[in-house]
Structure formats: C-alpha cells, structure tokens
Design a protein around this motif. Structure first.
Motif: not given
Length: 234
Positions: A61-62, A66, A30-31, A91, A115
């Motif tokens: 995430d963001d 990310s 992740s990220e 994402s 998200v």
C-alpha cells in the motif's frame, strides 16, 4: 468467503494447505513481509461474472511503510479462477514466484501496478500457466494474459525483473474477449532492467494485441532472448 488471510504480518508461513471453493482470496498476504506461501493447492473460486478473484494475492500500500517484501510464492497448484488472477502482486520488493502450476485462469501472474508504488527485484521463473476457456466478463473490458508486468507510468516503472523458463499456454483463444490495458501472453510495460528469456508461448489465438511478448510504454534496459513461440499471434 476467503481461504487464509494475513494482513500487515511478518514471518508468515502458509504451506501444505488445501483450500477450495473460496470466493475472492484463496490466500491473502497483503502488506506483509518475510512470507512463504509455498506448496499449497488452491482450487476453485466461486466468484462469477465480472467479479475479481485471486488464487494468491500479496500487495503493498503506502511505500513508506507497507511494501510487500521478502516473499516467496512458489510450488503452488492454483486452478479454476475463471474470472481473474492466479497470482497478483503490486508494490512489492524482493519477491520470487517460482514453479507454480496455474490453470484455468483469466490472467496467470499479474504484477500490474495500479497505485503508483514501485515493484522491484522480482523473479518469475519456471511456472506453467494455462488460460481458462470461459469468458465470465462477457462484453466488459478486462485484462487477460499469461504474465503481466505492467508499471503504472514512466515515473513509476517496475524495475529489476527476471522472467524466465515459464510456459504460457492457450491464451487469447476465448471467443468474444474485450480487452483492457496491456494484454499479451507476456506483457512488459513501463519497466526498466528486465530480462525475458527461455519462455515458451504456445497454442495462442490471434486476438487483438495477442503478441507473444509485448514491450510498451516507457521501458528501458529490456532484454528479450531465447523465447519460443507457437500459434496465431497478431
């Protein structure tokens, strides 16, 4: 507890590994950016009941810093994740998921966006995905399906996806399933610019929304062509 975890990394190679009897994550990326998770055998999550588990998970995430990007999840064998997903991502950008064999799973490839970030430029091709025959969630509502490409909303659509040449086998045959969200053998929801072609959906059970391909939500510029269906779909 988990197999291999790489978080917020760049230039990651996880290849030719044998990972077995893990709990939540077989491989986590992740990220991360510029990653290859290819040619691995990821066998048996020991999670039970209503736990969530993932053979391979690569999520962002963001969106400003990310997003998961420039990744390959290809030619892996993922088996026995009865309670949740073979492969999961959200994402993400510039991602290819090609040539995996994913069996005995609650959901095969889950691109459901939860998200509010966008997923774009994804190829999901030539995967074989077979459902588990065990309902570990019991009466608890949960996702189920072969390939789930579900954007969050009209303002957070998934865009630019090719879903082609996949074989989806034996979904919606589990007794007592209680479904949540957009479940189908192949589900397209809140998406734009998506091509769904040349997929084979077979051995289906007729259970609630068990269509061969479900297109719903605010979805624009969707092409569905040349797919083959066999079974008792609703």
């Amino acid at each position: 507890y988990n197999g291999i975890m790489t978080i917020r990394c760049a230039r990651v190679w996880v290849e030719n590994c044998y990972i077995h009897n893990w709990f939540i994550y077989g491989v986590l990326a992740s990220e991360s950016k510029q990653f290859q998770i290819d040619n691995n055998r990821i066998i048996t999550s020991d999670a039970a009941g209503t736990n969530n588990a993932y053979g391979i998970m690569a999520t962002g995430d963001d969106p400003a810093v990310s997003l998961v990007s420039e990744g390959s999840i290809s030619f892996n064998v993922i088996k026995d994740v009865k309670c949740w997903d073979g492969i999961m991502s959200h994402s993400a950008a510039d991602l290819r998921i090609v040539g995996n064999v994913i069996t005995d799973v609650r959901s095969g490839i889950d691109m459901s966006n939860t998200v509010g970030n966008s997923i774009g430029n994804v190829v999901i091709a030539n995967n074989y995905i077979r459902s588990t025959a065990v309902n570990t969630h019991g009466a608890t509502p949960a996702l189920h399906g072969g390939i789930l490409i579900n954007g969050l909303s009209a303002g957070n659509q998934i865009f630019g996806v090719v879903c082609s040449g996949n074989i989806i086998d034996n979904f919606f045959n589990i007794a007592g399933l209680v479904l949540a969200g957009n479940c189908s053998n192949i589900s397209i929801s809140n998406c734009r610019s998506v091509a769904v072609s040349g997929n084979v959906v077979k051995n289906c059970g007729a259970q609630q929304t068990s269509s061969g391909i479900l297109v719903s939500g605010t979805s624009d510029d969707i092409s569905v062509s040349g797919n083959t269906f066999q079974g008792d779909m609703s």
